[in-house]
Scaffold this active site. Structure first.
Site, PDB file in Angstrom:
ATOM      1  N   GLN A   1      18.100  27.168  30.364  1.00 16.17           N
ATOM      2  CA  GLN A   1      17.069  26.880  29.361  1.00 16.17           C
ATOM      3  C   GLN A   1      17.683  26.919  27.954  1.00 16.17           C
ATOM      4  O   GLN A   1      17.429  26.042  27.125  1.00 16.17           O
ATOM      5  CB  GLN A   1      15.952  27.911  29.491  1.00 16.17           C
ATOM      6  CG  GLN A   1      14.944  27.884  28.360  1.00 16.17           C
ATOM      7  CD  GLN A   1      13.741  28.770  28.637  1.00 16.17           C
ATOM      8  OE1 GLN A   1      12.852  28.373  29.373  1.00 16.17           O
ATOM      9  NE2 GLN A   1      13.695  29.944  28.050  1.00 16.17           N
TER      10      GLN A   1
ATOM     11  N   MET B   1      15.940  41.971  34.091  1.00 11.87           N
ATOM     12  CA  MET B   1      14.490  42.077  33.891  1.00 11.87           C
ATOM     13  C   MET B   1      13.857  40.694  33.910  1.00 11.87           C
ATOM     14  O   MET B   1      14.397  39.744  33.345  1.00 11.87           O
ATOM     15  CB  MET B   1      14.190  42.767  32.572  1.00 11.87           C
ATOM     16  CG  MET B   1      14.510  44.227  32.650  1.00 11.87           C
ATOM     17  SD  MET B   1      13.721  45.131  31.321  1.00 11.87           S
ATOM     18  CE  MET B   1      14.353  46.757  31.685  1.00 11.87           C
TER      19      MET B   1
ATOM     20  N   SER C   1       9.631  38.897  34.353  1.00  7.29           N
ATOM     21  CA  SER C   1       8.207  39.118  34.638  1.00  7.29           C
ATOM     22  C   SER C   1       7.929  38.896  36.127  1.00  7.29           C
ATOM     23  O   SER C   1       7.000  39.476  36.689  1.00  7.29           O
ATOM     24  CB  SER C   1       7.342  38.161  33.812  1.00  7.29           C
ATOM     25  OG  SER C   1       7.647  38.320  32.445  1.00  7.29           O
ATOM     26  N   ARG C   2       8.739  38.054  36.772  1.00  3.43           N
ATOM     27  CA  ARG C   2       8.505  37.734  38.192  1.00  3.43           C
ATOM     28  C   ARG C   2       8.965  38.860  39.123  1.00  3.43           C
ATOM     29  O   ARG C   2       8.678  38.805  40.317  1.00  3.43           O
ATOM     30  CB  ARG C   2       9.192  36.421  38.560  1.00  3.43           C
ATOM     31  CG  ARG C   2       8.516  35.200  37.956  1.00  3.43           C
ATOM     32  CD  ARG C   2       9.059  33.903  38.535  1.00  3.43           C
ATOM     33  NE  ARG C   2       8.240  32.761  38.180  1.00  3.43           N
ATOM     34  CZ  ARG C   2       8.507  31.904  37.193  1.00  3.43           C
ATOM     35  NH1 ARG C   2       9.593  32.052  36.460  1.00  3.43           N
ATOM     36  NH2 ARG C   2       7.699  30.887  36.950  1.00  3.43           N
TER      37      ARG C   2
ATOM     38  N   GLN D   1       5.364  23.312  32.405  1.00  6.56           N
ATOM     39  CA  GLN D   1       6.676  23.610  32.982  1.00  6.56           C
ATOM     40  C   GLN D   1       6.599  24.109  34.426  1.00  6.56           C
ATOM     41  O   GLN D   1       7.597  24.478  35.012  1.00  6.56           O
ATOM     42  CB  GLN D   1       7.454  24.584  32.099  1.00  6.56           C
ATOM     43  CG  GLN D   1       6.892  25.996  32.026  1.00  6.56           C
ATOM     44  CD  GLN D   1       7.592  26.824  30.953  1.00  6.56           C
ATOM     45  OE1 GLN D   1       7.366  26.643  29.772  1.00  6.56           O
ATOM     46  NE2 GLN D   1       8.456  27.741  31.376  1.00  6.56           N
TER      47      GLN D   1
ATOM     48  N   LYS E   1      19.281  35.291  30.047  1.00  7.70           N
ATOM     49  CA  LYS E   1      19.017  35.254  31.491  1.00  7.70           C
ATOM     50  C   LYS E   1      18.681  33.824  31.903  1.00  7.70           C
ATOM     51  O   LYS E   1      19.101  33.350  32.945  1.00  7.70           O
ATOM     52  CB  LYS E   1      17.879  36.186  31.894  1.00  7.70           C
ATOM     53  CG  LYS E   1      17.721  36.214  33.418  1.00  7.70           C
ATOM     54  CD  LYS E   1      16.738  37.234  33.872  1.00  7.70           C
ATOM     55  CE  LYS E   1      15.330  36.726  33.762  1.00  7.70           C
ATOM     56  NZ  LYS E   1      15.033  35.624  34.710  1.00  7.70           N
ATOM     57  N   ASP E   2      17.928  33.139  31.027  1.00 11.96           N
ATOM     58  CA  ASP E   2      17.610  31.729  31.267  1.00 11.96           C
ATOM     59  C   ASP E   2      18.685  30.882  30.574  1.00 11.96           C
ATOM     60  O   ASP E   2      18.419  30.158  29.612  1.00 11.96           O
ATOM     61  CB  ASP E   2      16.225  31.408  30.719  1.00 11.96           C
ATOM     62  CG  ASP E   2      15.151  32.205  31.439  1.00 11.96           C
ATOM     63  OD1 ASP E   2      15.008  32.028  32.646  1.00 11.96           O
ATOM     64  OD2 ASP E   2      14.493  33.035  30.792  1.00 11.96           O
TER      65      ASP E   2
ATOM     66  N   HIS F   1      12.010  40.963  26.639  1.00 11.16           N
ATOM     67  CA  HIS F   1      11.310  40.286  25.534  1.00 11.16           C
ATOM     68  C   HIS F   1      11.411  41.113  24.251  1.00 11.16           C
ATOM     69  O   HIS F   1      11.570  40.574  23.165  1.00 11.16           O
ATOM     70  CB  HIS F   1       9.822  40.109  25.871  1.00 11.16           C
ATOM     71  CG  HIS F   1       9.547  39.243  27.060  1.00 11.16           C
ATOM     72  ND1 HIS F   1       9.075  39.747  28.248  1.00 11.16           N
ATOM     73  CD2 HIS F   1       9.673  37.910  27.235  1.00 11.16           C
ATOM     74  CE1 HIS F   1       8.916  38.763  29.114  1.00 11.16           C
ATOM     75  NE2 HIS F   1       9.271  37.636  28.530  1.00 11.16           N
TER      76      HIS F   1
END
Ligand code: PAF
Length: 280
Positions: free
Chosen positions: A153, A184, A186-187, A61, A149-150, A37
């Site tokens: 999206q 990296m 958050s999950r 989502q 990474k997404d 981030h």
């Protein structure tokens, strides 16, 4: 750095920045910030005069069986990191602030959101597009920064901006990895120590794709078989998908070429990890 909780206050401040001729970048996040981030905030800093970071775990989502309630949160640490990175404003709305109780307008994307993650998360991208569009409107952003990474999206958001003639620039930022190669996320905190070690199979599978591309081996099927083989022999790893697609259309490709996205989603217990590499 300011922190605001209401849409009205954020829009008023953004309008005042525009009146001064300043360019605004939004970095949408769900918080529990990590170096990935922070790299988005730095990217935004290089492109805009004012940086808004939104921290909002967006309920629309998540499907009912997903991890909305358990999603990691740490507002205090997030605010300290945003301040250290030089964000100008952090927008911290509640779900009630974001969504009217009788909200009835949403998004339907009919192609890019149906493949890859969209197969196991059929309502996910509708929720992402809805909240991202609202954040663009509220923050009056000129630039939106999103991590690669997404990648799906990113492709879906780019398609929304194109198809709805939205006047803002979407800026992608490279994947940030742990020193051992895990992307990296958050999950990642959900992973047990053993799962964390085994999760390196995602990066190793992507290494196969990069090696094939470097050596001029462009046939997709044997590559995907080799990637699948590597992950299948990793304890605890359950493949959701492994695919090679065009990074913009997300259509499968039989032959690797420039702008091919080799992407995968793998589950360890309840934790679903995604990763990808873009062939250049
Ligand atoms: O990538 C995320 O963290 C989220 O999907 C986003 C873009 C902040 C929308 O809630």
């Amino acid at each position: 750095m300011k922190t605001l909780n209401t849409k009205k206050e954020v829009s008023a401040l953004a309008d005042s920045w525009h009146a001064e001729g300043l360019r605004i970048a939004i970095v949408p996040t769900m918080g529990f910030l990590h170096e990935g981030h922070l790299s988005l905030i730095r990217k935004a800093r290089a492109k805009a005069d004012r940086i808004i970071v939104s921290i909002f775990v967006n309920p629309t989502q998540f499907a009912p069986n997903e991890d909305f309630a358990a999603y990691p949160r740490n507002e205090k640490a997030d605010l300290a990191l945003c301040e250290a990175e030089g964000a100008d404003l952090v927008f911290l709305p509640t779900p009630d602030e974001m969504y009217a109780p009788d909200a009835s307008v949403g998004f339907t994307e009919t192609k890019l959101s149906k493949v890859m993650c969209g197969k196991s998360r059929p309502t996910h991208f509708q929720g992402v597009l809805l909240v991202v569009n609202k954040l663009f409107n509220i923050t009056r952003a000129d630039i939106g920064v999103f991590g690669m990474k997404d990648a799906q999206q990113l492709a879906v958001i780019r398609r929304m901006v194109r198809d709805l003639d939205m006047a803002l620039e979407i800026v992608p930022a490279p994947i940030v990895r742990e020193p051992d190669g895990l992307a990296m996320s958050s999950r990642n905190v959900y992973l047990s120590p053993a799962e964390r070690r085994n999760a390196l199979c995602l990066r190793r599978a992507l290494d196969l794709a990069e090696a094939a591309w470097r050596s001029g081996d462009t046939s997709t099927a044997p590559l995907l078989d080799a990637m699948r083989g590597l992950i299948e022999k990793t304890p605890g790893a359950g493949i959701d998908y492994i695919t090679a697609v065009d990074a913009d259309t997300l259509e499968e490709v039989e032959v690797l070429r420039r702008n091919t996205l080799v992407a995968l989603a793998v589950k360890f217990g309840k934790t679903r990890l995604i990763d990808n590499t873009l062939l250049k």
